[in-house]
Enzyme design. Structure first.
Site, PDB file in Angstrom:
ATOM      1  N   HIS A  32       0.939  -0.965   0.057  1.00  0.00           N
ATOM      2  CA  HIS A  32       0.733  -0.266  -0.057  1.00  0.00           C
ATOM      3  C   HIS A  32       0.894   1.223   0.232  1.00  0.00           C
ATOM      4  O   HIS A  32       0.103   2.395   0.363  1.00  0.00           O
ATOM      5  CB  HIS A  32      -0.888  -0.223   1.290  1.00  0.00           C
ATOM      6  CG  HIS A  32      -1.366  -1.567   0.991  1.00  0.00           C
ATOM      7  ND1 HIS A  32      -2.573  -2.075   0.820  1.00  0.00           N
ATOM      8  CD2 HIS A  32      -1.157  -2.152   2.010  1.00  0.00           C
ATOM      9  CE1 HIS A  32      -2.535  -2.951   1.389  1.00  0.00           C
ATOM     10  NE2 HIS A  32      -2.429  -3.401   2.084  1.00  0.00           N
ATOM     11  N   SER A  52      13.140  20.195 -16.211  1.00  0.00           N
ATOM     12  CA  SER A  52      11.833  21.105 -16.497  1.00  0.00           C
ATOM     13  C   SER A  52      11.787  22.312 -17.131  1.00  0.00           C
ATOM     14  O   SER A  52      13.500  22.954 -17.251  1.00  0.00           O
ATOM     15  CB  SER A  52      10.695  21.375 -14.714  1.00  0.00           C
ATOM     16  OG  SER A  52      10.196  22.448 -14.540  1.00  0.00           O
TER      17      SER A  52
END
Length: 478
Positions: free
Chosen positions: A152, A282
């Site tokens: 999880h 970026s």
């Protein structure tokens, strides 16, 4: 150079030269001509009045395809196969009258696509095997490196990085098995005529059933196939497309799981995918090193996984012996599924071959959670060496663990669970005893042995079988 027309990104950016060639017009229409030659040769062998000179003329013009002339014919005839029959006939005047003799359009259309899918699957197999090899090398290198495992995406019991890679390999081995199954059952449509009854060929051979049936086997052998599907309408069953694209979807499902894991580990700063010296992460944030190749794997894979619905609807929507609502869809969906999967596997291999691993960061994350990881070892030691009550110890560990977790989350503190346990008299431990428990704890269980056993018992036989396919390039241009 002008760029005023749409160009598929799969061709311009992602797919390999090899896969783009398989689905090129040159391969498509030269395969049509090879099929017409195989038909003429088989008919000649079975007694039809076809001259060797006609066949030789056809062979001499397999590759000199006049696309402008074919386009002119198609604009008049509105029929791509007949346009190419006429175009071929123009450069083979003596053979013009026997080209496509007895056949229907699907003789060249479907058989050529089956041949191209065979060749494309062979290309996919090469890429799959090389990806498995790159992963196997990675698993071998990091088979013993402890890393925090997650369920999880919450810290769980440790594993090793090599064992994690085995999960990726196992998925690809399953995909390879499914690919080989589909390759092994692929056949040609054969030559059955307009509705699959062979009526035109039975007429051509003046009612000779034996020759009519023999024709197909000769053609299949000439085109490198063991045989044809036992029955058909005008086309082969479109479930063939669905079965094959389903395999590609499966490969992309496996690749997406891998790419997700790499992206998560990149966020944790435990790994970096390949990043060139001048690469920009970026346009705004110059410091960034985004896992763009893994993201591209996920993006292209999503296209293939959704694309499998196209052949599903096509297979379901056929009427009787054939309808033409398959044609336009198949031109796009099947070819582009292969091109996208080709790009996905190239990226996959490229990423794992160039993946940078940061063991110090991995250890830091593991150490931060280690007090929680060894609580069971502590509890068992205190039962067997201190005479403790297992249930009482469990409750105290639970309380201390919850308190340590709250302290970490609310105050940003380090994990002080060890200190809490040492301060609790119910455990009766000193620092030396605790350090010994931690050091001797088999925190990764059988992970290293499972990795070695898996690589030797399952992966090596596959790589040995396909040793001649290894060494494929996996360069990424953008």
């Amino acid at each position: 150079m002008s760029k005023d027309q749409y160009e598929s990104p799969l061709s311009a950016r992602y797919a390999s030269r090899e896969m783009k060639h398989i689905f090129s017009d040159d391969v498509k229409f030269s395969t049509w001509r090879k099929l017409w030659i195989a038909l003429a040769e088989a008919e000649k062998e079975l007694g039809i009045d076809i001259k060797q000179e006609q066949i030789d003329e056809m062979k001499a013009h397999i590759y000199d395809i006049d696309y402008e002339k074919a386009a002119e014919y198609e604009s008049q005839l509105r029929h791509d196969v007949m346009a190419h029959v006429h175009t071929y006939g123009d450069c083979c005047p003596s053979a013009k009258g026997i080209i496509h003799l007895g056949a229907t359009s699907c003789y060249v259309g479907d058989n050529a696509e089956l041949i191209r899918m065979r060749d494309a699957m062979e290309r996919i197999r090469v890429l799959l095997v090389n990806t498995i090899k790159a992963l196997a090398d990675f698993a071998e290198e990091y088979k013993a490196l402890p890393t925090l495992a997650y369920t999880h995406f919450q810290a769980a019991q440790p594993t090793t990085l090599g064992k994690r890679a085995c999960l990726w390999i196992q998925d690809l081995l399953s995909d390879l098995e499914n690919l080989e199954f589909q390759m092994g059952r692929l056949k040609l449509l054969g030559c059955r005529g307009a509705t699959g009854t062979c009526a035109s060929f039975l007429e051509l051979f003046e009612g000779d059933v034996e020759k009519t049936q023999a024709l197909e086997g000769i053609i299949c052998k000439k085109m490198g196939f063991d045989g044809a599907y036992p029955v058909s309408g005008q086309t082969n069953s479109r479930k063939v497309d669905y079965d094959i694209v389903s395999v590609l979807s499966g490969i992309c499902q496996s690749a997406t799981k891998f790419s997700n894991d790499i992206r998560l580990m990149s966020h944790l700063k435990e790994v970096d995918e390949p990043f060139t010296d001048k690469q920009i992460g970026s346009s705004a944030m110059a410091y960034k090193r985004n896992p763009m190749r893994s993201e591209r794997i996920a993006s292209l894979s999503r296209y293939v996984i959704s694309d499998v619905m196209n052949p599903a609807f096509t297979a379901a929507g056929q009427w009787f012996e054939r309808t033409l609502d398959d044609s336009a869809n198949r031109r796009i969906s099947v070819a582009e599924a292969f091109l996208a999967t080709d790009g996905v596997l190239t990226l996959y291999t490229n990423v794992i071959r160039g993946l940078r691993v940061y063991p110090a960061v991995i250890k830091k994350h593991l150490d931060a959670e280690m007090p929680f990881m060894v609580t069971e070892n502590i509890m068992m030691y205190c039962v067997t060496h201190k005479g403790g009550d297992r249930q009482e110890l469990h409750e105290h560990i639970r309380q201390h663990s919850v308190a340590a977790g709250i302290n970490i989350k609310q105050n940003g503190a380090d994990n002080d669970l060890y200190d809490r346990i040492l301060a609790d008299p119910i455990f009766g431990l000193d620092r030396a005893e605790l350090d010994k428990i931690v050091a001797e704890g088999r925190i990764t269980g059988l992970a290293e042995k499972q990795t070695v056993d898996f690589l030797n018992g399952y992966v090596k036989p596959v790589l040995d079988k396909y040793a001649d396919l290894l060494g494929a390039e996996a360069s990424v241009n953008v």
